[in-house]
Structure formats: C-alpha cells, structure tokens
Design an enzyme around this catalytic site. Sequence first.
Site, PDB file in Angstrom:
ATOM      1  N   LYS A   1       1.185  -0.908  -0.162  1.00  0.00           N
ATOM      2  CA  LYS A   1      -0.095   0.177  -0.116  1.00  0.00           C
ATOM      3  C   LYS A   1       0.582   1.032   0.159  1.00  0.00           C
ATOM      4  CE  LYS A   1      -0.930   0.385   4.951  1.00  0.00           C
ATOM      5  NZ  LYS A   1      -1.034  -0.368   6.872  1.00  0.00           N
ATOM      6  N   TYR A  61      17.249  29.410   9.384  1.00  0.00           N
ATOM      7  CA  TYR A  61      15.783  30.275   9.473  1.00  0.00           C
ATOM      8  C   TYR A  61      15.845  30.231  11.246  1.00  0.00           C
ATOM      9  CZ  TYR A  61      13.361  30.954   5.046  1.00  0.00           C
ATOM     10  OH  TYR A  61      12.776  30.973   3.767  1.00  0.00           O
TER      11      TYR A  61
END
Length: 355
Positions: free
Chosen positions: A34, A251
């Site tokens: 899956k 950042y």
Amino acid sequence: MRPIRARISAGAMAHNLRVARDHAGGARVLAVVKANAYGHGLSRARRAFAAADGFAVLTLEEAANLRLMGVEQPILLLEGVFGADEIAACAELDLWPVLHHADQLDWLARTPPARPLQVFVKFDSGMHRLGFPLARHAEVVARIRALTGVAGVTLMTHFAQADEAAGVDWQLRPFLAALEAHALPWSSANSAALLRYPAARGAWVRPGIMLYGASPFADRPAAEFGLRPAMRLMSELIGVQTLAPGEGVGYGQLFHADRAMRVGIVACGYADGYPRHAPTGTPVAVGGRLTRTLGRVSMDMLCVDLSGCPEANVGAPVELWGETVPVDAVAAAAGTTGYELLCALAARVPVEDAD
C-alpha cells in the site's frame, strides 16, 4: 538539474522478502504494498516481490494496477470494499476483500458477486480500530459462511503493540481462543510480530515495513535482522559557509556556533519529504562520513556540520538516509518513524533504480 534523488534497490527488497519468508516458518506471505509500496513504487515492488504468495493493498485502484502489471497471486484489500458497487470489481479482478463491519455483509447479501469471493474477516482483539467485536465471533462467522457470495474464509486481527514491550499475547490469546471452534485459517502477524512472535504466524503473514529495509522496532536496528535498506535519499552540497563563534545559521537562528566552523548547505528540505522537525544533531553523511544537521530544516535546503569533513566542498555527495544513515536513525532523531519518512518522499524527487 537539482542534485537530490532517491535510489531504490529492487534487489534489496527481494532480499528482505526472503528474510520475511525465513521467519514465516511455512506460513504464506502477503507482501504489503500500500501507499505506493511505502514510497518505493508499486511497479518496482511487483517485480521485487514476485516470489510472494500474495499482495496486500488499500484500494481497488492499486489492486487493478497490479493485475495490469501481470500479478496473478491473491490480492488482499486491507480495508475491504467501500460500497456495494465495488463488489463486482472484486469478482472481476479476483480480489480478496477484508470484511470488518456489518454494512459490508449487507452489501454482499444484496449484491452477490458474479463468482464467490475469498474473504478475510477482521476481528477487533483490542486495537479498537477496524473489526467486528470479538465477542460476536460466532454470529459473524455463521452469517458469513451462509453468504452465497463467499467461497472461503480466513480470520484475521491486527496488533496494536507488537513493536513494544506489551507485545501481542494480550490480543493473540483471546483471538485464538474465541476462533478455535471455527477451524478456519487465520492471519495476524505484521512485520513486528513476524520477527518477534512465532506463535502469531498463522496461515498468512503480512509483512510491510521490513520488506523495505526499515525496522518496526524503535530499539532494534534493521541490520540486526539481516534487512537491507531499499531506498537511499541522496543529494549534494550546493554551498559552504564559515561561521565565527556565536554566529547562527538558518531560519530562527536555532543553532549558534561555539567555535569557528564550516557549514554545508544541502539541496534537500521538507518539500522533498525530509522532516521539518528534525533537530540539530540528526545524522547525515557527507562524502561517506557521518556528521549532523544544524538548525532548522528549510523547504528546499538544510545545513550540515562539516567539522569532521575538511575536504568537503560544493558538489560533495550527501546521504540523507540509506546505507550509511539508517532511515530509522533519522526518524528517531525527528521523533517519528521510518514508515512516515519513506512514505513521505515527495513527487518532485527523481527516483532511480539502483540495480
């Protein structure tokens, strides 16, 4: 061209299937593919797992694609059908739906398939996610056996803590005790149970994450089980900075140098599937040498410590996870699992066959 890429080894995936079969002790193996084979590609998984006894998927679309690729083995639909209109497709494609709630039984009764189906019947043994209540096993099995649209029945459950100290016994014992009278084949083992609990094998085992070379256990590396990583996420340094003591990078300036140091800028960020919440210290390899990330991961870039890599400059190869840096080590540092990282590989990352 931006240098980030993923290299995936079908050979490693085939090897991991053999490891799963060795642990299965004669039980048949359903390879769970899956989520685009946990990010590794459904077509590639079909080739790598050609020796599997069957496949397990989530949707009709995945199952139909496997049939178009030539898969002849059984295909299990792990969440079953989502409406009566999907029953005909199960018969047409010879799919095995999981039955886990009463509506699915009503659909089969009102809209019997053109030919009877093999079905897996899921019971809730304690996970409290999908499945009929274990206390209702007698009436549920009796009703399913009476359906003209059912050719054969396998009973199943799913473990909540197979990868933890609590283990599977608290679910496995009542499951087997309740269903013993039915004399039907059963399935319960995911990767963790397959590797740790032989009593959970049953007739069918359902390995997933181990097939891709990651460990289901937080405290035991994949290599301990002889598993090989199938995916390498790789990039290069696209910049080098020198920090003076006290200067920060990235950042938020979450990292500040305590000495003069070189910092490498890697073409990889959270838009590529690397975890944004990976903190300073997450393992990474530059030119084959283990080092660490620094500061906050950006959308398209992250920073690495080059203190132990004096020869590294722009163009130096970087492994984000793979052979040198296990995906599980990156996941542990970031507070997540290897499952999430492998499945989250972004579509913009080019994927190459490694063999």
